[in-house]
Design an enzyme around this catalytic site. Structure first.
Site, mmCIF file in Angstrom:
data_model
loop_
_atom_site.group_PDB
_atom_site.id
_atom_site.type_symbol
_atom_site.label_atom_id
_atom_site.label_comp_id
_atom_site.label_asym_id
_atom_site.label_seq_id
_atom_site.Cartn_x
_atom_site.Cartn_y
_atom_site.Cartn_z
ATOM 1 C CG HIS A 153 45.802 6.345 -22.262
ATOM 2 N ND1 HIS A 153 45.889 6.562 -23.609
ATOM 3 C CD2 HIS A 153 46.511 7.344 -21.673
ATOM 4 C CE1 HIS A 153 46.637 7.623 -23.846
ATOM 5 N NE2 HIS A 153 47.022 8.133 -22.684
ATOM 6 C CB SER A 274 20.129 -12.086 -16.335
ATOM 7 O OG SER A 274 20.148 -13.299 -17.067
ATOM 8 C CE LYS A 280 25.150 -9.836 -15.540
ATOM 9 N NZ LYS A 280 25.096 -10.212 -16.968
ATOM 10 C CD GLU A 287 24.194 -2.519 -20.718
ATOM 11 O OE1 GLU A 287 24.602 -3.404 -21.481
ATOM 12 O OE2 GLU A 287 23.511 -2.772 -19.713
#
Ligand code: ARG
Length: 459
Positions: A153, A274, A280, A287
């Site tokens: 979980h 970024s 970043k 992804e």
């Protein structure tokens, strides 16, 4: 090609709508290989003379070279790769070329081409799966004693070796390889000779064709052979499931790369910045892989949907098998390659994994087991440790910082040796059942994988 029966040309729009040459050109090598084998059968049957057969083989080889050098001009008006090659051959060598399509239909021809193509691509994907397994294994070998919390979980559960977590993916990828080999075995059957749907009155030696193309068997029902795309569906499923596995790994990598986890640091070469936030460093590869998995699942469902309503036998709908197939193959090959590269270059932050794994609550189950080994029924032990956990949270004092008296408030079974349970190393060592993450087990698993993956006969 069918000028005999028709009085007007196919409309331009219909040509554009029905063409497949823009994507099925990539079957060219398989198509040529199949045609050369077919010519051998035509020779044996006396349909072609030796001179004609030689001219066909030479002409097809020339066409292959022209396609590979970029000289070949594909024509949309010729619909697909089969007609483009056949027309070019006839223009090159004349009448002999026009004999090649004897006792053959594009229906059995395309069925053959896709099987030949899938055979090659299955091996290519299989090889890339091994490369990724190797990258993950190397990471495990380089960090044999890194500990991480194991999660259920996404809540901290019990401690495991980081290597154990990585080896879980080797198991998944191994099953993926096994599935591919299985798919290969089932599709490795030669369909040529099935004709449009009912074979031909000109009977060719199908076994000869199979032998020339390295197929151990020939298909046994011409109607099934021209309309069967089960193997494409299977292959797409296999790719989709590999995609799902990579997507799960992506999710782990994305979490591990966050400031909150910081278990790994991805290399600059495998991350992006970024355009706005200068600090970043984004895990775009993971992804994208997670995102592209949607496409892989879509391709599988698209094909199954295409097949489901088809009456026997060949229907033009089946031309829709290729784009999903090619797309899934391209995407999974790239994903496996880039993932292998990215994982090989990732740095493991053992300081961070250890800090997370040192959460004393990870050993709550071990405390319950301590009581069980001293005769307390597990359900009762579970409740005792649950109360102890609530106490620890309330008092803001971890298990190791509590006194024996405190422990004994919850159960008189606790003795001074309870503190030995609260050691991470002891806890890991104790998990020595088959498949569990004791250092000795994980070490043996690493050795097993090293032997297995380094075996030359991987496929
Ligand atoms: N391009 C076609 C396909 O991929 C080849 C078979 C065409 N057969 C036919 N009868 N129109 O399915």
């Amino acid at each position: 090609m069918w000028k005999g029966r028709f009085q007007t040309e196919t409309s331009n729009l219909v040509q554009r709508y029905g063409e497949s040459i823009s994507y099925d050109w990539r079957l060219y090598a398989c198509d040529i290989e199949g045609s050369i084998a077919h010519a051998a059968a035509l020779l044996e049957a006396g349909i072609l003379t030796k001179t004609e057969e030689r001219a066909i083989v030479k002409g097809l080889q020339e066409i292959r070279r022209e396609i590979e050098s970029g000289e070949f001009r594909f024509k949309t008006s010729l619909e697909d790769i089969h007609m483009n090659i056949e027309r070019a051959l006839t223009e090159k060598i004349g009448a002999a070329g026009a004999k090649l399509h004897t006792a053959r239909s594009r229906n059995d021809q395309v069925a053959l081409d896709i099987r030949l193509y899938c055979r090659l691509e299955i091996q290519a994907i299989h090889q890339r799966l091994t490369t990724l397994q190797n990258a993950l294994l190397t990471l495990a070998v380089n960090h044999p004693s890194a500990v991480v919390p194991g999660y259920t979980h996404l809540q901290r559960g019990q401690p495991v070796l980081f290597a154990h977590h990585l080896l879980a993916y080797l198991e998944m990828l191994e099953r993926d390889k096994d599935r591919l080999r299985d798919c290969y075995r089932r599709l490795n059957v030669m369909p040529l000779g099935s004709g449009a749907l009912a074979g031909s009155t000109i009977v060719l030696n199908r076994k000869l064709v199979a032998e020339k193309l390295g197929f151990p068997a020939v298909t046994q029902n011409s109607m099934d052979a021209v309309s069967d795309r089960d193997f494409v569906a299977e292959f797409l499923f296999d790719i989709a499931l590999t995609g799902v596995h990579l997507s799960r790994l992506s999710e782990d990598v994305i979490l591990w790369a966050t400031a909150e986890f910081a278990f790994i640091e991805l290399s600059d070469a495998h991350t992006t910045g970024s355009s706005l936030m200068p600090q970043k460093k984004n895990p775009d590869v993971a992804e994208l892989t997670r995102g592209k998995t949607g496409r892989l699942l879509g391709n599988l469902v698209a094909l199954l949907t295409t097949i489901k309503g088809l009456p026997m036998t060949y229907n033009r709908d089946l031309q829709e098998d290729k784009e999903p197939l090619f797309d899934s193959i391209d995407q999974i090959k790239l994903a496996l390659e880039v993932f292998a590269e990215m994982m090989a270059a990732a740095k493991v932050r053992e300081d961070r994994t250890l800090r997370a794994a040192s959460d004393p609550f990870l050993l709550a189950t071990d405390l319950a087991d301590y009581l069980v080994l001293r005769g307390v029924p597990f359900r009762d032990a579970h409740e005792v440790i649950g109360k102890l956990t609530a106490h620890s949270l309330q008092e803001k004092r971890d298990f190791p910082d509590m006194s024996l008296e405190e422990f004994r408030q919850f159960s008189p079974v606790f003795e001074a040796d309870v503190f030995k349970v609260l050691d991470l190393k002891t806890a890991l060592k104790a998990r020595k059942g088959i498949g569990a993450p004791s250092p000795a087990n994980v070490g043996a698993q690493i050795t097993r994988w090293q032997k297995r993956i380094h075996a030359a006969t991987d496929f």
